[in-house]
Design an enzyme around this catalytic site. Structure first.
Site, PDB file in Angstrom:
ATOM      1  N   CYS A   1     -43.093 -24.542  55.337  1.00  0.00           N
ATOM      2  CA  CYS A   1     -42.672 -24.935  56.688  1.00  0.00           C
ATOM      3  C   CYS A   1     -43.092 -23.905  57.736  1.00  0.00           C
ATOM      4  O   CYS A   1     -43.363 -24.251  58.881  1.00  0.00           O
ATOM      5  CB  CYS A   1     -41.165 -25.116  56.737  1.00  0.00           C
ATOM      6  SG  CYS A   1     -40.568 -26.605  55.928  1.00  0.00           S
TER       7      CYS A   1
ATOM      8  N   HIS B   1     -39.393 -34.316  54.532  1.00  0.00           N
ATOM      9  CA  HIS B   1     -40.819 -34.115  54.771  1.00  0.00           C
ATOM     10  C   HIS B   1     -41.534 -34.056  53.427  1.00  0.00           C
ATOM     11  O   HIS B   1     -40.978 -33.582  52.432  1.00  0.00           O
ATOM     12  CB  HIS B   1     -41.077 -32.786  55.496  1.00  0.00           C
ATOM     13  CG  HIS B   1     -40.983 -32.858  56.977  1.00  0.00           C
ATOM     14  ND1 HIS B   1     -40.679 -31.744  57.747  1.00  0.00           N
ATOM     15  CD2 HIS B   1     -41.186 -33.864  57.872  1.00  0.00           C
ATOM     16  CE1 HIS B   1     -40.676 -32.068  59.022  1.00  0.00           C
ATOM     17  NE2 HIS B   1     -40.988 -33.357  59.119  1.00  0.00           N
TER      18      HIS B   1
ATOM     19  N   ARG C   1     -36.948 -31.407  69.050  1.00  0.00           N
ATOM     20  CA  ARG C   1     -38.183 -30.672  68.751  1.00  0.00           C
ATOM     21  C   ARG C   1     -39.378 -31.144  69.575  1.00  0.00           C
ATOM     22  O   ARG C   1     -40.495 -30.631  69.403  1.00  0.00           O
ATOM     23  CB  ARG C   1     -38.503 -30.783  67.256  1.00  0.00           C
ATOM     24  CG  ARG C   1     -37.418 -30.230  66.350  1.00  0.00           C
ATOM     25  CD  ARG C   1     -37.895 -30.073  64.920  1.00  0.00           C
ATOM     26  NE  ARG C   1     -38.936 -29.058  64.818  1.00  0.00           N
ATOM     27  CZ  ARG C   1     -39.569 -28.761  63.683  1.00  0.00           C
ATOM     28  NH1 ARG C   1     -39.276 -29.424  62.571  1.00  0.00           N
ATOM     29  NH2 ARG C   1     -40.503 -27.824  63.652  1.00  0.00           N
TER      30      ARG C   1
END
Length: 273
Positions: A263, A167, A92
């Site tokens: 997200c 997360h 990423r």
């Protein structure tokens, strides 16, 4: 009666969405992804924000970055200041400069490229009094200090211990950022962090393991309307009891990569007037 506050969001369409690697327990490259369905679900989420009176800006996706749809991870914006992301996983990495380029091209003057690993609003949640910051799987504790200095806001570090909730935004959601109201799943946090949350937010809405397991905490609130995964049925009545309006959304295709409503949604918080 709770009042919704108009928001400005940044989203990125899942034009190139797929699961070809595994960087969290939700991802399985062996399971097929229906990209057409993912785009449809994303468009419904975008359109619902606009129908509720919010502004949605769109970041152009890049073909080699299938997780770019999870725009919340690309930066954190507080008071018009932008702290970019530095991703933990190499798959990423190139999302970060794409986000920074968008901010610089769209009138944000105070944009910082971070020194330490942080994954934007994936691990930073903004309330009236604090910035809550996740650590344990992705963002570095050093990034918490960096954010505190850059934003001039107290940062509260919270340790995540369950890899499914890698997360902070998979385990905690801000319901009213003007009133320090949150909901969270205690089982995602270390005992010490659970104690901190209980002291700071004694009236928080506590999610069950069942609602957390369908990413029910990966939600977005405008102070009244709470957009959350459709499968998180157990959160609806508790939210209504507190004066919120739950807005169930089907983003099940994006769950295959470990993402949901939040997200996909980065909030562009303006400078104080």
């Amino acid at each position: 009666m709770r009042r919704a506050t108009p928001r400005r969001y940044l989203m990125c369409p899942p034009t190139h969405f797929q699961v070809t690697y595994r960087i969290n327990p939700w991802m399985d490259p062996a399971k097929p992804v229906d990209r057409v369905l993912a785009v449809f679900q994303w468009e419904e989420l975008r359109d619902r924000y606009r129908a509720l009176g919010h502004t949605v800006e769109v970041l152009d996706p890049l073909p080699e970055l299938p997780d770019m749809v999870f725009a919340a991870n690309g930066a954190t914006v507080v008071g018009g200041r932008v702290l970019g992301a530095r991703f933990a996983n190499p798959e990423r990495t190139e999302e970060a400069p794409a986000h920074l380029a968008w901010f610089r091209a769209n009138g944000f003057g105070d944009v910082r490229e971070p020194e330490h690993v942080n994954e934007g609003e994936g691990d930073f949640a903004v309330t009236a009094s604090w910035i809550l910051a996740g650590q344990g799987f992705r963002s570095s504790p050093l990034a918490h200090d960096e954010a505190q200095v850059f934003f001039g806001r107290p940062v509260i570090s919270l340790e995540l211990t369950d890899p499914r909730y890698y997360h902070l935004d998979t385990a905690l959601a801000v319901l009213d950022d003007a009133g320090d109201e949150i909901m969270y799943y205690p089982g995602a946090f270390s005992p010490t962090s659970r104690d901190v949350l209980a002291r700071l937010f004694p009236d928080a809405l506590l999610a069950t393991a069942e609602d957390a397991a369908v990413l029910g905490l990966n939600a977005v609130s405008d102070g009244r309307n709470v957009l959350l995964p459709r499968a998180a049925r157990g959160l609806r009545d508790p939210l209504r009891a507190r004066g919120f309006e739950p807005v169930p959304m089907d983003v099940s295709e994006l769950h295959k990569a470990g993402g949901s409503v939040k997200c996909c949604t980065q909030e562009l918080r303006p400078a104080a007037r």
